[in-house]
Design an enzyme around this catalytic site. Structure first.
Site, PDB file in Angstrom:
ATOM      1  N   SER A 127       0.833  -1.194   0.000  1.00 44.94           N
ATOM      2  CA  SER A 127       0.000   0.000   0.000  1.00 44.94           C
ATOM      3  C   SER A 127       0.872   1.250   0.000  1.00 44.94           C
ATOM      4  O   SER A 127       1.966   1.258   0.586  1.00 44.94           O
ATOM      5  CB  SER A 127      -0.847  -0.014   1.279  1.00 44.94           C
ATOM      6  OG  SER A 127      -1.452   1.236   1.487  1.00 44.94           O
ATOM      7  N   TYR A 151      -1.558  -1.073  10.840  1.00 48.14           N
ATOM      8  CA  TYR A 151      -1.871  -1.624   9.514  1.00 48.14           C
ATOM      9  C   TYR A 151      -0.704  -1.380   8.553  1.00 48.14           C
ATOM     10  O   TYR A 151      -0.210  -2.296   7.890  1.00 48.14           O
ATOM     11  CB  TYR A 151      -3.157  -1.007   8.951  1.00 48.14           C
ATOM     12  CG  TYR A 151      -3.313  -1.270   7.473  1.00 48.14           C
ATOM     13  CD1 TYR A 151      -3.601  -2.547   6.998  1.00 48.14           C
ATOM     14  CD2 TYR A 151      -3.125  -0.242   6.535  1.00 48.14           C
ATOM     15  CE1 TYR A 151      -3.700  -2.794   5.634  1.00 48.14           C
ATOM     16  CE2 TYR A 151      -3.230  -0.481   5.176  1.00 48.14           C
ATOM     17  CZ  TYR A 151      -3.511  -1.754   4.729  1.00 48.14           C
ATOM     18  OH  TYR A 151      -3.591  -1.997   3.382  1.00 48.14           O
ATOM     19  N   LYS A 155       2.128  -3.992   6.628  1.00 52.22           N
ATOM     20  CA  LYS A 155       2.479  -4.062   5.194  1.00 52.22           C
ATOM     21  C   LYS A 155       3.991  -3.929   5.007  1.00 52.22           C
ATOM     22  O   LYS A 155       4.603  -4.659   4.229  1.00 52.22           O
ATOM     23  CB  LYS A 155       1.758  -2.947   4.429  1.00 52.22           C
ATOM     24  CG  LYS A 155       0.263  -3.132   4.333  1.00 52.22           C
ATOM     25  CD  LYS A 155      -0.082  -4.229   3.339  1.00 52.22           C
ATOM     26  CE  LYS A 155      -1.457  -4.780   3.560  1.00 52.22           C
ATOM     27  NZ  LYS A 155      -1.778  -5.958   2.775  1.00 52.22           N
TER      28      LYS A 155
HETATM   29  P1  NAD Z   1     -11.006  -6.822   1.357  1.00 50.08           P
HETATM   30  O1  NAD Z   1     -11.183  -6.820   2.833  1.00 50.08           O
HETATM   31  O2  NAD Z   1     -12.181  -6.551   0.503  1.00 50.08           O
HETATM   32  O3  NAD Z   1     -10.375  -8.199   0.893  1.00 50.08           O
HETATM   33  C1  NAD Z   1      -9.499  -8.950   1.703  1.00 50.08           C
HETATM   34  C2  NAD Z   1      -9.998 -10.387   1.704  1.00 50.08           C
HETATM   35  O4  NAD Z   1      -9.104 -11.171   2.496  1.00 50.08           O
HETATM   36  C3  NAD Z   1     -11.394 -10.532   2.305  1.00 50.08           C
HETATM   37  O5  NAD Z   1     -12.204 -11.291   1.419  1.00 50.08           O
HETATM   38  C4  NAD Z   1     -11.146 -11.282   3.609  1.00 50.08           C
HETATM   39  O6  NAD Z   1     -12.234 -12.123   3.946  1.00 50.08           O
HETATM   40  C5  NAD Z   1      -9.874 -12.046   3.299  1.00 50.08           C
HETATM   41  N1  NAD Z   1      -9.030 -12.370   4.470  1.00 50.08           N
HETATM   42  C6  NAD Z   1      -8.610 -11.521   5.442  1.00 50.08           C
HETATM   43  N2  NAD Z   1      -7.851 -12.200   6.328  1.00 50.08           N
HETATM   44  C7  NAD Z   1      -7.791 -13.484   5.892  1.00 50.08           C
HETATM   45  C8  NAD Z   1      -7.153 -14.657   6.382  1.00 50.08           C
HETATM   46  N3  NAD Z   1      -6.457 -14.653   7.522  1.00 50.08           N
HETATM   47  N4  NAD Z   1      -7.282 -15.809   5.677  1.00 50.08           N
HETATM   48  C9  NAD Z   1      -8.011 -15.834   4.536  1.00 50.08           C
HETATM   49  N5  NAD Z   1      -8.642 -14.762   4.039  1.00 50.08           N
HETATM   50  C10 NAD Z   1      -8.528 -13.595   4.714  1.00 50.08           C
HETATM   51  O7  NAD Z   1      -9.818  -5.808   1.022  1.00 50.08           O
HETATM   52  P2  NAD Z   1      -9.326  -5.240  -0.380  1.00 50.08           P
HETATM   53  O8  NAD Z   1      -9.654  -3.806  -0.426  1.00 50.08           O
HETATM   54  O9  NAD Z   1      -9.727  -6.146  -1.468  1.00 50.08           O
HETATM   55  O10 NAD Z   1      -7.764  -5.331  -0.149  1.00 50.08           O
HETATM   56  C11 NAD Z   1      -7.002  -6.442  -0.593  1.00 50.08           C
HETATM   57  C12 NAD Z   1      -5.559  -6.253  -0.168  1.00 50.08           C
HETATM   58  O11 NAD Z   1      -5.069  -5.030  -0.707  1.00 50.08           O
HETATM   59  C13 NAD Z   1      -5.364  -6.177   1.343  1.00 50.08           C
HETATM   60  O12 NAD Z   1      -4.186  -6.857   1.678  1.00 50.08           O
HETATM   61  C14 NAD Z   1      -5.220  -4.692   1.596  1.00 50.08           C
HETATM   62  O13 NAD Z   1      -4.445  -4.427   2.730  1.00 50.08           O
HETATM   63  C15 NAD Z   1      -4.509  -4.242   0.331  1.00 50.08           C
HETATM   64  N6  NAD Z   1      -4.754  -2.819   0.027  1.00 50.08           N
HETATM   65  C16 NAD Z   1      -6.025  -2.360  -0.068  1.00 50.08           C
HETATM   66  C17 NAD Z   1      -6.248  -1.017  -0.322  1.00 50.08           C
HETATM   67  C18 NAD Z   1      -7.636  -0.450  -0.372  1.00 50.08           C
HETATM   68  O14 NAD Z   1      -7.791   0.767  -0.205  1.00 50.08           O
HETATM   69  N7  NAD Z   1      -8.666  -1.237  -0.625  1.00 50.08           N
HETATM   70  C19 NAD Z   1      -5.158  -0.162  -0.520  1.00 50.08           C
HETATM   71  C20 NAD Z   1      -3.872  -0.683  -0.438  1.00 50.08           C
HETATM   72  C21 NAD Z   1      -3.679  -2.031  -0.159  1.00 50.08           C
HETATM   73  C1  WQD Z   2      -9.369   9.832   1.174  1.00 48.49           C
HETATM   74  C2  WQD Z   2      -9.580  11.316   1.428  1.00 48.49           C
HETATM   75  C3  WQD Z   2      -9.775  11.874   3.768  1.00 48.49           C
HETATM   76  C4  WQD Z   2     -13.548   9.728   4.419  1.00 48.49           C
HETATM   77  C5  WQD Z   2      -6.709   4.798   3.168  1.00 48.49           C
HETATM   78  C6  WQD Z   2      -5.661   4.057   3.945  1.00 48.49           C
HETATM   79  C7  WQD Z   2      -4.578   3.567   3.038  1.00 48.49           C
HETATM   80  C8  WQD Z   2      -5.153   2.771   1.859  1.00 48.49           C
HETATM   81  C9  WQD Z   2      -6.269   3.491   1.190  1.00 48.49           C
HETATM   82  C10 WQD Z   2      -5.068   0.452   2.426  1.00 48.49           C
HETATM   83  C11 WQD Z   2      -8.776  11.873   2.612  1.00 48.49           C
HETATM   84  C12 WQD Z   2     -11.070  12.164   3.042  1.00 48.49           C
HETATM   85  C13 WQD Z   2     -12.411  10.265   3.852  1.00 48.49           C
HETATM   86  C14 WQD Z   2     -14.580  10.593   4.851  1.00 48.49           C
HETATM   87  C15 WQD Z   2     -13.268  12.472   4.090  1.00 48.49           C
HETATM   88  N1  WQD Z   2      -5.697   1.516   2.296  1.00 48.49           N
HETATM   89  N2  WQD Z   2     -12.272  11.607   3.692  1.00 48.49           N
HETATM   90  N3  WQD Z   2     -14.409  11.944   4.664  1.00 48.49           N
HETATM   91  O1  WQD Z   2      -6.858   7.835   3.958  1.00 48.49           O
HETATM   92  O2  WQD Z   2      -6.035   8.182   1.579  1.00 48.49           O
HETATM   93  O3  WQD Z   2      -6.110   5.922   2.528  1.00 48.49           O
HETATM   94  O4  WQD Z   2      -7.227   3.933   2.152  1.00 48.49           O
HETATM   95  O5  WQD Z   2      -3.890   0.262   2.283  1.00 48.49           O
HETATM   96  O6  WQD Z   2      -3.744   2.796   3.811  1.00 48.49           O
HETATM   97  O7  WQD Z   2      -5.100   4.924   4.910  1.00 48.49           O
HETATM   98  O8  WQD Z   2      -8.218   7.036   1.960  1.00 48.49           O
HETATM   99  O9  WQD Z   2     -10.594   7.023   1.379  1.00 48.49           O
HETATM  100  O10 WQD Z   2      -9.949   7.103   3.813  1.00 48.49           O
HETATM  101  O11 WQD Z   2      -9.566   9.117   2.399  1.00 48.49           O
HETATM  102  O12 WQD Z   2     -13.171  13.688   3.954  1.00 48.49           O
HETATM  103  O13 WQD Z   2     -15.612  10.176   5.394  1.00 48.49           O
HETATM  104  O14 WQD Z   2     -10.952  11.522   1.783  1.00 48.49           O
HETATM  105  O15 WQD Z   2      -9.510  12.861   4.729  1.00 48.49           O
HETATM  106  O16 WQD Z   2      -8.407  13.175   2.263  1.00 48.49           O
HETATM  107  P1  WQD Z   2      -6.751   7.357   2.577  1.00 48.49           P
HETATM  108  P2  WQD Z   2      -9.655   7.494   2.426  1.00 48.49           P
END
Ligand code: NAD
Ligand code: WQD
Length: 341
Positions: A127, A151, A155
């Site tokens: 991330s 979190y 990562k």
């Molecule tokens: P999500 O929660 O929708 O998907 C994650 C999936 O993993 C879920 O289906 C959950 O049931 C499964 N899971 C969690 N722990 C598990 C375990 N111990 N064993 C088996 N399954 C398990 O999340 P997402 O948004 O699809 O994110 C996927 C990956 O990408 C995550 O690792 C997340 O940290 C990373 N990521 C997400 C974002 C984002 O904003 N969505 C941003 C950066 C990185």
């Molecule tokens: C985006 C913008 C908020 C909600 C997070 C995680 C990051 C990654 C992606 C997993 C910011 C603003 C948000 C609301 C708002 N996930 N906001 N009102 O914080 O960039 O990233 O998700 O890896 O690790 O930290 O994303 O969607 O929460 O916020 O004003 O109710 O929207 O302040 O500027 P962020 P976000």
């Protein structure tokens, strides 16, 4: 050549389900391992419906050695795309051990079992949060790393584990993909993101205001050093992101090594710009009020995309209009499913 089988951990989740669609459509066979802690198995029926192909689903936990052993014994896995993990930043502050156990211990066990079965190809979901508060933008992959919550640290730790693994055994083929802000949904409107409880992230929150599930959006601060004062992020369409994983698999097929790529668009939009784009897409107004900054938020963040473009031949193509339109199409089904549950 027989088709390759990809193990997708967390494949029932938001990004995983979209990646499964792209994998199936590209001819890969897919095995999903997911414990459904943040998803539903029914998503995978819709993945098959979109792609016109079946996949194998195993309900299980990446922290369960027996399950992992069985998966690798019963399937000739070519590579693993490792999405499984917990991802709520605020929750990770309250429950750090749960996050380290699930994300870090789970990943270490997965890598151990992979090695035991001679599977050394892995694409890991990292991330942009690992960059902390960047000194400047755009962010290149060699920026200093500084996660600011459990979190993010989970990562970063997994990235470091994979780095050490590569030093110890250079046969590994490893990709660390640092996603920026994934949003949007499949254009079919059949899969997307619909978090349980109050959404933490901007787009799911806006979508629930649009569909009437929430009254108004709280905008966290309008006094940042940005043109309209609200935070700016690099929002990337989840289908572009999914496609980045396919390009990464091809890269790993070129040979051993460890690679780090930003997956973002190289642009950024403010909170108010996203509200306006969503209003345009759904034809409704999104009431909002400005509230205090959210602790830990940064002003502006977007990716340098040159490395992914040059080395993967990948570039995001979908703009914020498409992100919002696709998200809204999915939201209408998501609300129906939520109302029926
Ligand atoms: P999500 O929660 O929708 O998907 C994650 C999936 O993993 C879920 O289906 C959950 O049931 C499964 N899971 C969690 N722990 C598990 C375990 N111990 N064993 C088996 N399954 C398990 O999340 P997402 O948004 O699809 O994110 C996927 C990956 O990408 C995550 O690792 C997340 O940290 C990373 N990521 C997400 C974002 C984002 O904003 N969505 C941003 C950066 C990185
Ligand atoms: C985006 C913008 C908020 C909600 C997070 C995680 C990051 C990654 C992606 C997993 C910011 C603003 C948000 C609301 C708002 N996930 N906001 N009102 O914080 O960039 O990233 O998700 O890896 O690790 O930290 O994303 O969607 O929460 O916020 O004003 O109710 O929207 O302040 O500027 P962020 P976000």
């Amino acid at each position: 050549m027989a088709s390759q089988t990809i193990l997708v951990t967390g494949g029932a989740g938001y990004i995983g389900s979209h990646t499964c669609v792209e994998l199936l459509q590209a001819g890969y066979d897919v095995v999903v391992l997911d414990n459904l802690c943040n998803s539903r198995a029914s998503v995978l029926d819709r993945v098959s419906q979109i792609s016109g192909r079946a996949l194998k689903f195993i309900e299980g936990d990446i922290r369960d050695r027996d399950v992992l052993d069985k998966v690798f014994s019963e399937h000739a896995i070519h590579a693993v795309i490792h999405f499984a993990g917990l991802k709520a930043v605020g929750e990770s502050v309250v429950q750090p051990l749960r996050y380290y156990d699930n994300n870090v211990s789970g990943s270490v066990l997965l890598f151990e079992v992979m090695a035991g079965h001679g599977v050394k190809n892995i694409v890991f979901s990292s991330s942009a949060t690992v960059y902390g508060d960047p000194a400047s933008v755009p962010i290149t992959e060699d920026f200093p790393l500084a996660a600011t919550n459990p979190y993010g640290r989970s990562k970063l730790m997994i990235e470091q584990v994979l780095g050490d693994l590569h030093v110890a055994d250079p046969e590994w083929r490893i990709a660390l993909l640092r996603y920026f802000n994934p949003v949007g949904a499949h254009e079919s409107g059949l899969i997307g993101e619909d978090p349980n409880g109050i959404p933490n992230n901007l787009l799911p929150f806006i979508a629930q205001v649009a569909d009437g599930r929430r009254a108004s959006l709280s905008v966290y601060g309008d006094d940042y050093a940005t043109p309209d004062g609200t935070g700016m992020r690099d929002y990337i369409h989840v289908v572009d992101l999914a496609d980045g994983h396919l390009k990464t698999l091809k890269k790993l097929d070129e040979g051993a090594g460890i690679h780090t790529y930003n997956l973002g668009t190289g642009r950024s939009n403010s909170v108010l710009e996203m509200v306006a784009a969503f209003e345009q897409a759904c034809g409704r107004s999104i009431p909002y009020q400005i509230v205090a900054r959210r602790p830990g938020d940064i002003a502006k963040c977007f990716a340098a995309t040159d490395r992914a473009e040059q080395e993967l031949g990948w570039k995001a193509t979908r703009g914020v209009e498409t992100m919002c339109a696709d998200s809204w199409r999915w939201q209408l089904l998501a609300k129906k499913l939520a109302d029926a549950a």
